[in-house]
Structures are given as C-alpha cells and as structure tokens.
Design a protein around this motif. Structure first.
Motif, PDB file in Angstrom:
ATOM      1  N   GLU A   1       0.828  -1.199   0.000  1.00 50.27           N
ATOM      2  CA  GLU A   1       0.000   0.000   0.000  1.00 50.27           C
ATOM      3  C   GLU A   1       0.860   1.245   0.000  1.00 50.27           C
ATOM      4  OE1 GLU A   1      -3.370   0.223   2.581  1.00 50.27           O
ATOM      5  OE2 GLU A   1      -3.518  -1.958   2.739  1.00 50.27           O
ATOM      6  N   THR A   2       0.335   2.298  -0.613  1.00 48.11           N
ATOM      7  CA  THR A   2       0.929   3.622  -0.558  1.00 48.11           C
ATOM      8  C   THR A   2      -0.166   4.565  -0.058  1.00 48.11           C
ATOM      9  OG1 THR A   2       0.308   4.452  -2.752  1.00 48.11           O
ATOM     10  CG2 THR A   2       2.259   3.005  -2.648  1.00 48.11           C
ATOM     11  N   PRO A   3       0.168   5.795   0.246  1.00 50.50           N
ATOM     12  CA  PRO A   3      -0.881   6.722   0.699  1.00 50.50           C
ATOM     13  C   PRO A   3      -2.000   6.949  -0.329  1.00 50.50           C
ATOM     14  CG  PRO A   3       1.269   7.570   1.281  1.00 50.50           C
ATOM     15  CD  PRO A   3       1.506   6.374   0.400  1.00 50.50           C
ATOM     16  N   ILE A   4      -1.691   6.813  -1.620  1.00 40.54           N
ATOM     17  CA  ILE A   4      -2.698   7.114  -2.634  1.00 40.54           C
ATOM     18  C   ILE A   4      -3.230   5.898  -3.367  1.00 40.54           C
ATOM     19  CG2 ILE A   4      -1.851   9.459  -3.014  1.00 40.54           C
ATOM     20  CD1 ILE A   4      -0.581   8.381  -5.646  1.00 40.54           C
ATOM     21  N   SER A   5      -2.613   4.725  -3.172  1.00 40.72           N
ATOM     22  CA  SER A   5      -3.049   3.558  -3.933  1.00 40.72           C
ATOM     23  C   SER A   5      -2.722   2.260  -3.214  1.00 40.72           C
ATOM     24  CB  SER A   5      -2.396   3.548  -5.321  1.00 40.72           C
ATOM     25  OG  SER A   5      -0.998   3.407  -5.217  1.00 40.72           O
ATOM     26  N   ILE A   6      -3.291   1.187  -3.759  1.00 35.38           N
ATOM     27  CA  ILE A   6      -3.026  -0.170  -3.265  1.00 35.38           C
ATOM     28  C   ILE A   6      -2.576  -0.991  -4.465  1.00 35.38           C
ATOM     29  CG2 ILE A   6      -3.985  -2.201  -2.130  1.00 35.38           C
ATOM     30  CD1 ILE A   6      -6.273  -0.335  -1.118  1.00 35.38           C
ATOM     31  N   PHE A   7      -1.456  -1.681  -4.305  1.00 33.52           N
ATOM     32  CA  PHE A   7      -0.979  -2.613  -5.325  1.00 33.52           C
ATOM     33  C   PHE A   7      -1.260  -4.015  -4.803  1.00 33.52           C
ATOM     34  CE2 PHE A   7       1.514   1.097  -6.393  1.00 33.52           C
ATOM     35  CZ  PHE A   7       1.750   1.008  -7.756  1.00 33.52           C
ATOM     36  N   PRO A   8      -2.351  -4.666  -5.277  1.00 30.66           N
ATOM     37  CA  PRO A   8      -2.597  -6.032  -4.819  1.00 30.66           C
ATOM     38  C   PRO A   8      -1.532  -6.988  -5.358  1.00 30.66           C
ATOM     39  CG  PRO A   8      -4.206  -5.393  -6.470  1.00 30.66           C
ATOM     40  CD  PRO A   8      -3.390  -4.178  -6.158  1.00 30.66           C
ATOM     41  N   ASN A   9      -0.790  -6.532  -6.336  1.00 31.65           N
ATOM     42  CA  ASN A   9       0.366  -7.206  -6.928  1.00 31.65           C
ATOM     43  C   ASN A   9       1.047  -6.136  -7.772  1.00 31.65           C
ATOM     44  OD1 ASN A   9      -0.787  -7.258  -9.736  1.00 31.65           O
ATOM     45  ND2 ASN A   9      -2.327  -8.455  -8.657  1.00 31.65           N
ATOM     46  N   GLU A  10       2.096  -6.461  -8.452  1.00 34.30           N
ATOM     47  CA  GLU A  10       2.789  -5.440  -9.233  1.00 34.30           C
ATOM     48  C   GLU A  10       2.159  -5.191 -10.610  1.00 34.30           C
ATOM     49  OE1 GLU A  10       5.067  -3.294  -8.078  1.00 34.30           O
ATOM     50  OE2 GLU A  10       4.680  -4.295  -6.178  1.00 34.30           O
TER      51      GLU A  10
ATOM     52  N   VAL B   1      -1.227  -4.572 -11.028  1.00 36.84           N
ATOM     53  CA  VAL B   1      -2.424  -3.746 -10.881  1.00 36.84           C
ATOM     54  C   VAL B   1      -2.203  -2.735  -9.764  1.00 36.84           C
ATOM     55  CG1 VAL B   1      -4.888  -3.749 -10.310  1.00 36.84           C
ATOM     56  CG2 VAL B   1      -3.918  -5.639 -11.636  1.00 36.84           C
ATOM     57  N   GLU B   2      -2.602  -1.494 -10.020  1.00 35.06           N
ATOM     58  CA  GLU B   2      -2.596  -0.445  -9.001  1.00 35.06           C
ATOM     59  C   GLU B   2      -4.019   0.077  -8.882  1.00 35.06           C
ATOM     60  OE1 GLU B   2      -0.421   3.791  -7.912  1.00 35.06           O
ATOM     61  OE2 GLU B   2      -0.471   3.141 -10.008  1.00 35.06           O
ATOM     62  N   VAL B   3      -4.565   0.077  -7.677  1.00 28.49           N
ATOM     63  CA  VAL B   3      -5.914   0.589  -7.446  1.00 28.49           C
ATOM     64  C   VAL B   3      -5.786   1.928  -6.735  1.00 28.49           C
ATOM     65  CG1 VAL B   3      -8.185   0.131  -6.473  1.00 28.49           C
ATOM     66  CG2 VAL B   3      -6.751  -1.795  -7.218  1.00 28.49           C
ATOM     67  N   MET B   4      -6.245   2.972  -7.407  1.00 25.28           N
ATOM     68  CA  MET B   4      -6.183   4.314  -6.845  1.00 25.28           C
ATOM     69  C   MET B   4      -7.300   4.471  -5.811  1.00 25.28           C
ATOM     70  SD  MET B   4      -3.597   5.177  -8.590  1.00 25.28           S
ATOM     71  CE  MET B   4      -3.405   6.852  -8.020  1.00 25.28           C
ATOM     72  N   ARG B   5      -6.953   4.993  -4.641  1.00 23.16           N
ATOM     73  CA  ARG B   5      -7.907   5.079  -3.534  1.00 23.16           C
ATOM     74  C   ARG B   5      -9.088   6.011  -3.811  1.00 23.16           C
ATOM     75  NH1 ARG B   5      -5.838   2.622   1.047  1.00 23.16           N
ATOM     76  NH2 ARG B   5      -3.578   2.361   1.037  1.00 23.16           N
ATOM     77  N   GLU B   6      -8.843   7.138  -4.437  1.00 25.48           N
ATOM     78  CA  GLU B   6      -9.919   8.106  -4.690  1.00 25.48           C
ATOM     79  C   GLU B   6      -9.731   8.720  -6.065  1.00 25.48           C
ATOM     80  OE1 GLU B   6     -10.569  10.864  -1.493  1.00 25.48           O
ATOM     81  OE2 GLU B   6     -10.366   9.288  -0.005  1.00 25.48           O
ATOM     82  N   GLY B   7     -10.170   8.020  -7.062  1.00 25.87           N
ATOM     83  CA  GLY B   7      -9.990   8.509  -8.422  1.00 25.87           C
ATOM     84  C   GLY B   7      -8.533   8.454  -8.829  1.00 25.87           C
ATOM     85  N   GLY B   8      -8.208   9.131  -9.863  1.00 23.44           N
ATOM     86  CA  GLY B   8      -6.845   9.142 -10.372  1.00 23.44           C
ATOM     87  C   GLY B   8      -6.847   9.711 -11.767  1.00 23.44           C
ATOM     88  N   ARG B   9      -5.713   9.708 -12.366  1.00 25.11           N
ATOM     89  CA  ARG B   9      -5.601  10.230 -13.730  1.00 25.11           C
ATOM     90  C   ARG B   9      -6.333   9.310 -14.704  1.00 25.11           C
ATOM     91  NH1 ARG B   9      -1.633  14.194 -14.901  1.00 25.11           N
ATOM     92  NH2 ARG B   9      -0.425  14.687 -13.038  1.00 25.11           N
ATOM     93  N   GLY B  10      -6.824   9.912 -15.753  1.00 24.69           N
ATOM     94  CA  GLY B  10      -7.508   9.170 -16.796  1.00 24.69           C
ATOM     95  C   GLY B  10      -8.951   8.899 -16.429  1.00 24.69           C
ATOM     96  N   GLU B  11      -9.808   9.025 -17.404  1.00 27.39           N
ATOM     97  CA  GLU B  11     -11.236   8.766 -17.195  1.00 27.39           C
ATOM     98  C   GLU B  11     -11.469   7.336 -16.717  1.00 27.39           C
ATOM     99  OE1 GLU B  11     -15.169   8.146 -19.992  1.00 27.39           O
ATOM    100  OE2 GLU B  11     -13.446   9.193 -20.819  1.00 27.39           O
ATOM    101  N   LYS B  12     -10.738   6.391 -17.309  1.00 29.78           N
ATOM    102  CA  LYS B  12     -10.913   4.979 -16.977  1.00 29.78           C
ATOM    103  C   LYS B  12      -9.800   4.434 -16.093  1.00 29.78           C
ATOM    104  CE  LYS B  12     -13.464   4.081 -21.188  1.00 29.78           C
ATOM    105  NZ  LYS B  12     -13.517   3.354 -22.443  1.00 29.78           N
ATOM    106  N   GLY B  13      -8.738   5.183 -15.935  1.00 37.74           N
ATOM    107  CA  GLY B  13      -7.585   4.734 -15.156  1.00 37.74           C
ATOM    108  C   GLY B  13      -6.308   5.090 -15.890  1.00 37.74           C
ATOM    109  N   HIS B  14      -5.248   4.343 -15.605  1.00 42.92           N
ATOM    110  CA  HIS B  14      -3.988   4.633 -16.275  1.00 42.92           C
ATOM    111  C   HIS B  14      -3.232   3.350 -16.592  1.00 42.92           C
ATOM    112  CE1 HIS B  14      -2.474   4.359 -12.080  1.00 42.92           C
ATOM    113  NE2 HIS B  14      -1.346   3.965 -12.648  1.00 42.92           N
ATOM    114  N   ILE B  15      -2.285   3.495 -17.487  1.00 40.26           N
ATOM    115  CA  ILE B  15      -1.404   2.400 -17.861  1.00 40.26           C
ATOM    116  C   ILE B  15       0.021   2.856 -17.589  1.00 40.26           C
ATOM    117  CG2 ILE B  15      -0.558   0.966 -19.762  1.00 40.26           C
ATOM    118  CD1 ILE B  15      -3.349   1.408 -21.085  1.00 40.26           C
TER     119      ILE B  15
END
Length: 123
Positions: free
Chosen positions: A43-52, A54-68
């Motif tokens: 975990e980081t302050p802004i996201s959770i990496f359930p593995n390397e 995938v990154e799940v942003m805690r409260e939105g993030g860049r990109g309408e659908k997410g980021h690569i």
C-alpha cells in the motif's frame, strides 16, 4: 535508429491503474485481485498494489478509466521521452516525479488514449 521501443528502451507493461471512487472501493477491488492472483500486495498513501500488475487508486486518479504504466530501463528514460515526443506524444511536465538522485521516476504523457492516462516509469 530502431523503431521498436521494446528493443530501444526495454519498454514493457508495468501495471494497469484502476480508479476507485473511495478507499473502501479500492480495498474491495484490491482484495479481489489478491484473491485472483494470490500475490502479495503493498500500500501507498494514494493507492493499493494487490500485486505489481495492478494499481488501485484510492480516490480517483488520472484518466477517465484509469492509467497504464509503461516501464523502461533505468538508463533509458530521457531517450524514451525524446523518442515518444518525436512521434507526437510529449510528456506533461507538471506530472514529473523525481528520484533522490534527480532523475525522473515517473512522468505522464499529455494525451490519454481510450480514456487511459499513460505514464512512463523507470526501474
């Protein structure tokens, strides 16, 4: 000069970022990926990496659908940025994050593609 960024810079898919609406949703999404892949996360302050992968942003993030996240070899970041800029994909300077030695750790391209923000990172 070769035209294959994989060959030139060691370009590879680093991870896919998923935008969650809040921390509870991020935790739920991350837990499902942990269940699916059975890999340890972090975990980081802004996201959770359930593995390397995938990154799940805690409260939105860049990109309408997410980021690569695209990774390049550590000594190839500046060359990769120039190569992409020559092809019409300049970086967004305000997104640049530096490592302690002053080299770029992460930088987003200005233009999203298909609703996904795209960033380069070096390993």
């Amino acid at each position: 000069m070769a035209n294959d960024p994989q060959e030139l810079f060691g370009l590879r898919l680093g991870h896919v970022g998923i935008n969650a609406s809040d921390n509870d949703e991020a935790v739920a999404i991350a837990e499902r990926f942990t269940d699916l892949l059975g890999l340890p996360g972090r975990e980081t302050p802004i996201s959770i990496f359930p593995n390397e992968l995938v990154e799940v942003m805690r409260e939105g993030g860049r990109g309408e659908k997410g980021h690569i996240g695209l990774h390049v070899d550590a000594d190839k970041m500046a060359d990769a940025e120039a190569w992409f800029a020559e092809r019409g994909f300049p970086v967004e300077e305000s997104s640049r994050r530096l490592m302690p030695d002053g080299t770029t750790r992460l930088v987003y391209f200005q233009e999203p593609i298909g609703g996904f923000a795209i960033h380069l990172t070096q390993e």
